[in-house]
Design a protein around this motif. Sequence first.
Motif, short mmCIF file in Angstrom:
data_model
loop_
_atom_site.label_atom_id
_atom_site.label_comp_id
_atom_site.label_asym_id
_atom_site.label_seq_id
_atom_site.Cartn_x
_atom_site.Cartn_y
_atom_site.Cartn_z
N ALA A 135 1.94 5.63 -13.80
CA ALA A 135 2.17 5.09 -15.14
C ALA A 135 0.87 4.60 -15.79
O ALA A 135 0.89 4.10 -16.91
CB ALA A 135 3.18 3.95 -15.08
N GLY A 136 -0.24 4.74 -15.06
CA GLY A 136 -1.53 4.36 -15.64
C GLY A 136 -2.27 3.26 -14.92
O GLY A 136 -3.40 2.93 -15.28
N GLY A 137 -1.64 2.65 -13.89
CA GLY A 137 -2.33 1.61 -13.14
C GLY A 137 -3.56 2.17 -12.43
O GLY A 137 -3.58 3.34 -12.03
N LEU A 138 -4.57 1.34 -12.27
CA LEU A 138 -5.82 1.81 -11.68
C LEU A 138 -6.24 1.03 -10.43
O LEU A 138 -6.29 1.57 -9.34
CB LEU A 138 -6.96 1.76 -12.71
CG LEU A 138 -6.91 2.81 -13.83
CD1 LEU A 138 -8.02 2.55 -14.84
CD2 LEU A 138 -7.04 4.21 -13.26
N GLU A 139 -6.56 -0.26 -10.60
CA GLU A 139 -7.14 -1.01 -9.49
C GLU A 139 -6.08 -1.60 -8.57
O GLU A 139 -5.10 -2.19 -9.01
CB GLU A 139 -8.05 -2.14 -9.98
CG GLU A 139 -8.79 -2.82 -8.84
CD GLU A 139 -9.83 -3.82 -9.30
OE1 GLU A 139 -10.96 -3.41 -9.60
OE2 GLU A 139 -9.51 -5.03 -9.34
N VAL A 140 -6.29 -1.41 -7.29
CA VAL A 140 -5.42 -1.94 -6.24
C VAL A 140 -6.30 -2.78 -5.31
O VAL A 140 -7.47 -2.47 -5.08
CB VAL A 140 -4.75 -0.79 -5.47
CG1 VAL A 140 -4.04 -1.30 -4.21
CG2 VAL A 140 -3.75 -0.07 -6.37
N VAL A 141 -5.73 -3.86 -4.79
CA VAL A 141 -6.45 -4.72 -3.86
C VAL A 141 -5.78 -4.64 -2.49
O VAL A 141 -4.59 -4.92 -2.36
CB VAL A 141 -6.48 -6.19 -4.35
CG1 VAL A 141 -7.22 -7.07 -3.33
CG2 VAL A 141 -7.15 -6.29 -5.71
N VAL A 142 -6.55 -4.25 -1.49
CA VAL A 142 -6.06 -4.17 -0.11
C VAL A 142 -6.74 -5.29 0.68
O VAL A 142 -7.96 -5.31 0.81
CB VAL A 142 -6.38 -2.80 0.52
CG1 VAL A 142 -5.93 -2.76 1.97
CG2 VAL A 142 -5.73 -1.68 -0.28
N ASP A 143 -5.94 -6.20 1.19
CA ASP A 143 -6.44 -7.36 1.93
C ASP A 143 -6.07 -7.17 3.40
O ASP A 143 -4.91 -7.37 3.78
CB ASP A 143 -5.82 -8.64 1.37
CG ASP A 143 -6.41 -9.91 1.97
OD1 ASP A 143 -6.94 -9.85 3.11
OD2 ASP A 143 -6.33 -10.97 1.32
N LEU A 144 -7.04 -6.79 4.21
CA LEU A 144 -6.76 -6.56 5.63
C LEU A 144 -6.55 -7.85 6.39
O LEU A 144 -5.83 -7.88 7.38
CB LEU A 144 -7.90 -5.74 6.26
CG LEU A 144 -7.71 -5.34 7.73
CD1 LEU A 144 -6.40 -4.60 7.96
CD2 LEU A 144 -8.90 -4.52 8.22
N GLU A 145 -7.15 -8.93 5.93
CA GLU A 145 -6.94 -10.21 6.60
C GLU A 145 -5.50 -10.67 6.44
O GLU A 145 -4.88 -11.17 7.39
CB GLU A 145 -7.93 -11.24 6.05
CG GLU A 145 -9.39 -10.90 6.40
CD GLU A 145 -10.37 -11.91 5.85
OE1 GLU A 145 -10.20 -12.34 4.69
OE2 GLU A 145 -11.31 -12.26 6.58
N ALA A 146 -4.94 -10.51 5.24
CA ALA A 146 -3.55 -10.92 4.98
C ALA A 146 -2.56 -9.78 5.19
O ALA A 146 -1.35 -10.01 5.19
CB ALA A 146 -3.43 -11.43 3.55
N CYS A 147 -3.06 -8.55 5.36
CA CYS A 147 -2.22 -7.35 5.48
C CYS A 147 -1.30 -7.20 4.27
O CYS A 147 -0.08 -7.04 4.41
CB CYS A 147 -1.44 -7.35 6.78
SG CYS A 147 -2.47 -7.03 8.23
N THR A 148 -1.90 -7.27 3.08
CA THR A 148 -1.14 -7.10 1.85
C THR A 148 -1.85 -6.15 0.91
O THR A 148 -3.07 -5.97 0.96
CB THR A 148 -0.94 -8.45 1.12
OG1 THR A 148 -2.21 -9.02 0.80
CG2 THR A 148 -0.13 -9.42 1.95
#
Length: 208
Positions: A135-148
């Motif tokens: 739908a046009g979203g671009l940036e994603v945040v992957v947090d390996l410390e929190a596993c989210t």
Amino acid sequence: MQPFRVLAATACPLPMANVDTDQLIPARFMSRPRSAGYGDFLLHDLRAGPDGAPLPDFPLNRPERAGAGILVARRNFGSGSSREAAAYALVDGGFRCVLAPSFGDIFSSNAVNNGLLPARLEETAAEALLGWLEAGGLEVVVDLEACTVSAGEQRWPFAVDPVWRTKLLNGWSDVDLTMSHAAAIEGFARVDQARRPWAWLPEGTGTG
């Protein structure tokens, strides 16, 4: 290997299941040395037409996905042959994380050993994330410390093998992981040598 803690990057949707290692890098490109880089051949036969020209509608070819560091796919990603070059192609193509509901086992191990995170999302979460990206979203945040994983106002947990998580968080190879237990290994050796001296060679004795 560079430690992986939190990655905020452009994400690219690949709404396909069963993407195998032969698709990730066709065998005919594997004769070149690793130092030459494999990124140009990532998903080559899906990204290009018979004449070798890039297909403009393929997700990785879209201008807004240029420089993407996160790939989002459907189940059974990295199945097929055991070629480590599949992980090379993704890393050389700029990716540090693949998000999917499931992965090929050997691919996952190869990915971690090359600093690439194979993060397992629930299928509903993967579909929601794919929908957001398409739908046009671009940036994603992957947090390996929190596993989210976070995208816009949405956030989902992901799973990863705990040993692989430790290796990625610290940027460790298998040797580094073993050496992190050096004190315990040395302690065991001291106790075992006292308990079973007959099983140990005298100090200074070589193996010939």
